[in-house]
Design a protein around this motif. Structure first.
Motif, short mmCIF file in Angstrom:
data_model
loop_
_atom_site.label_atom_id
_atom_site.label_comp_id
_atom_site.label_asym_id
_atom_site.label_seq_id
_atom_site.Cartn_x
_atom_site.Cartn_y
_atom_site.Cartn_z
N PRO A 63 1.07 -1.34 0.12
CA PRO A 63 -0.01 -0.07 0.10
C PRO A 63 0.72 1.18 0.22
N PRO A 64 0.29 2.51 -0.59
CA PRO A 64 1.03 3.57 -0.55
C PRO A 64 1.30 4.19 1.05
N LEU A 65 2.28 4.98 1.14
CA LEU A 65 2.56 5.49 2.53
C LEU A 65 2.21 6.75 2.69
N ALA B 54 -6.78 6.80 4.03
CA ALA B 54 -6.76 5.80 5.23
C ALA B 54 -6.81 4.38 5.11
N ALA B 55 -8.00 4.21 4.46
CA ALA B 55 -8.54 2.90 4.34
C ALA B 55 -7.55 2.05 3.28
N ILE B 56 -6.82 2.51 2.53
CA ILE B 56 -6.07 1.41 1.56
C ILE B 56 -4.53 1.65 2.50
N GLY B 57 -4.31 2.27 3.48
CA GLY B 57 -3.19 2.28 4.15
C GLY B 57 -2.11 3.46 4.03
N ILE B 58 -2.54 4.46 3.77
CA ILE B 58 -1.92 5.78 3.46
C ILE B 58 -1.77 6.27 5.02
N LEU B 59 -0.64 6.56 5.51
CA LEU B 59 -0.44 6.99 7.12
C LEU B 59 -0.15 8.30 7.01
N GLN B 60 0.14 9.14 6.07
CA GLN B 60 0.66 10.58 6.33
C GLN B 60 0.11 11.53 5.20
N HIS C 40 0.27 15.31 3.28
CA HIS C 40 1.16 16.53 3.12
C HIS C 40 0.02 17.50 2.42
N GLY D 192 -7.49 9.35 11.08
CA GLY D 192 -6.41 8.79 11.57
C GLY D 192 -5.18 9.02 10.79
N TYR E 27 -1.73 11.07 9.51
CA TYR E 27 -0.86 12.09 10.42
C TYR E 27 -0.72 13.29 9.21
N ASN F 131 0.48 17.06 7.93
CA ASN F 131 1.84 17.99 7.67
C ASN F 131 1.27 19.01 6.57
#
Lengths: 365, 93
Positions: A6-8, A51-57, A59, A82, A84, A86
């Motif tokens: 998944p993308p970050l 968020a559902a596909i795994g992105i955490l941050q 920008h 959820g 993060y 920036n």
């Protein structure tokens, strides 16, 4: 075949509107108009999908993201999903009250850009009178609001000798992190290359300064350093590889594997108005085009570094060779590497005037 | 001993750093300004005790007792991990 990770991170370009006109702006030469911008409800939906596909941050950038009146609502949606968050900002539109609103909405971190430490030169580079003084005030306000702060300096031949003072400014403001990023020469940066590209001597002095400061400030200040490709022997892993970590969304809602990808011909980038982020990540032809190593020709194809640098930057390959599928000319193994040396040799003793980033103002080459 | 770390220091997550469970990847991550760290089980056991209140000594004692392991060994691991994360800006010491 390996499974798709998944993308970050999501790079959300909320608008291309910006009071500044930096001649190295990472936005495309052809800027999106305000009338075509994705609305609040679409951004909120996209953040939940991310968020559902795994992105955490996420920008939030632009242009200047604080030019959008609905930024607090968008930040709140990120926090509720959820993510993060920036904020990548020039700061000039922020004040105590708008910062408090963003903090209350759940913003996690701010990255504040500076053009120089010398006020007149900073304002000249940004094309915005009084901007530097405003930024100094906003850095204080960000710290006072309790937000963690990164200072960002884009460096080039017209400000590089003040690198020690830039690092000192970061310490003065109690920043935890400072980003010293050499201009990357695509889009506006390429248009202004002769005005910005440092000499080898300038670059080496800067790199040594950063290395010394890192040792001296270990545990107090993190210094991230991005070098220009023109003196490199190997390319950088642009975006960590095409469609491996990031999704960039333009103000109009197009999903791109990198913020400069619209400079490449022959692509039909999917819109988040009509496609889910999951579909885009997994199966959009634009994202599949240069993902992994299958697309590579020699010298990349058999190179032991092919999964380290992923062939370098596709946009740079296209801009300098006319073929997006060629090895990035930054690599010394590229048959086109000579274009880098030629650009360095063509760099004059006196920098030419800037061509500022303005809507509808650039002549395309 | 401790590679210069004082046993009375109370490590904390740096401002803006969050320890979070990633439901999609089913693992723990440390989210920090413009970077992230994937956390393994051993690191998670340590980080769950990092709260700015517990001292290094308390953290090491807790882990040594819980895992019934030699204190020296635990101390070496804990100090190495915290120092590495501190150098990368994720922890304050």
């Amino acid at each position: 075949m390996s499974t798709l990770e998944p993308p970050l991170a999501l790079l959300a370009e909320l608008t291309h509107r910006c009071p500044l006109q930096c001649p190295y702006c990472s936005n495309p030469l052809e800027l999106d108009r305000a009338s075509g911008e994705l609305d609040t409800a679409n951004w909120i939906r996209v953040l939940a999908e991310a968020a559902a596909i795994g992105i955490l941050q996420v920008h939030f950038s632009g242009g200047e993201p604080t030019a959008r009146k609905d930024l607090p609502a968008i930040v709140r949606a990120a926090a509720e999903s959820g993510l993060y968050s920036n904020l990548i900002t020039s700061g000039v539109l922020l004040d105590e009250r708008s910062l408090a609103t963003l903090v209350e909405a759940g913003l996690d971190h701010a990255q504040l850009s500076f053009q120089d430490v010398e006020p007149a030169n900073a304002d000249r580079i940004g094309g915005f009178k009084g901007g530097h003084r405003r930024k100094l005030e906003v850095a204080r306000l960000i710290k006072a609001a309790g937000l963690p702060l990164t200072l960002n300096f884009v460096v080039h031949r017209q400000n590089l000798e003040r690198l020690p003072q830039m690092i000192a400014l970061g310490l003065d403001f109690g920043a935890q992190r400072i980003e010293i990023a050499h201009v990357q020469y695509y889009g506006w940066g390429l248009v202004n290359r002769d005005a910005l590209l440092p000499s080898r001597v300038q670059l080496d002095a800067a790199t040594e300064e950063v290395e010394t400061a890192r040792l001296r400030l270990k545990g107090r200040l993190v210094i991230d350093y991005v070098v220009p490709d023109y003196y490199a022997a190997r390319p950088k892993a642009c975006m960590g590889g095409w469609a491996r970590r990031f999704i960039n969304i333009t103000p109009a809602g197009l999903a791109l594997p990198c913020h400069a990808a619209q400079s490449l011909p022959g692509f039909d980038f999917p819109s988040v108005r009509t496609h889910s982020l999951a579909d885009i990540w997994q199966s959009s032809p634009a994202f599949l085009r240069f993902r992994g190593t299958e697309w590579m020709a020699e010298p990349c194809r058999s190179c032991e570094r092919r999964e380290i640098d992923w062939g370098g930057c596709r946009c740079q390959a296209f801009a300098l060779t006319g073929d997006a599928a060629r090895t990035d000319p930054a690599c010394a193994l590229s048959p086109d590497h000579g274009v880098m040396e030629a650009a360095v040799a063509a760099r004059g003793g006196e920098p030419p005037p800037f061509r500022y980033r303005r809507i509808g103002a650039v002549e395309t080459a | 001993m401790n590679a210069g770390l004082n046993a009375a220091v109370a490590p904390a997550l740096a401002p803006g750093v969050k320890l979070r469970f990633d439901k999609v990847r089913e693992g723990w991550v440390l989210l920090a300004p413009e970077r992230l760290f994937v956390i393994d089980e051993q690191a998670l056991d340590i980080l769950k005790l990092v709260d700015g209140a517990r001292t290094l000594k308390v953290i090491i004692d807790d882990l040594a007792e819980r895992f019934d392991a030699p204190r020296d060994l635990i101390e070496t691991d804990v100090v190495a991990m915290l120092r590495d994360l501190a150098d990368r800006g994720a922890i304050t010491l």
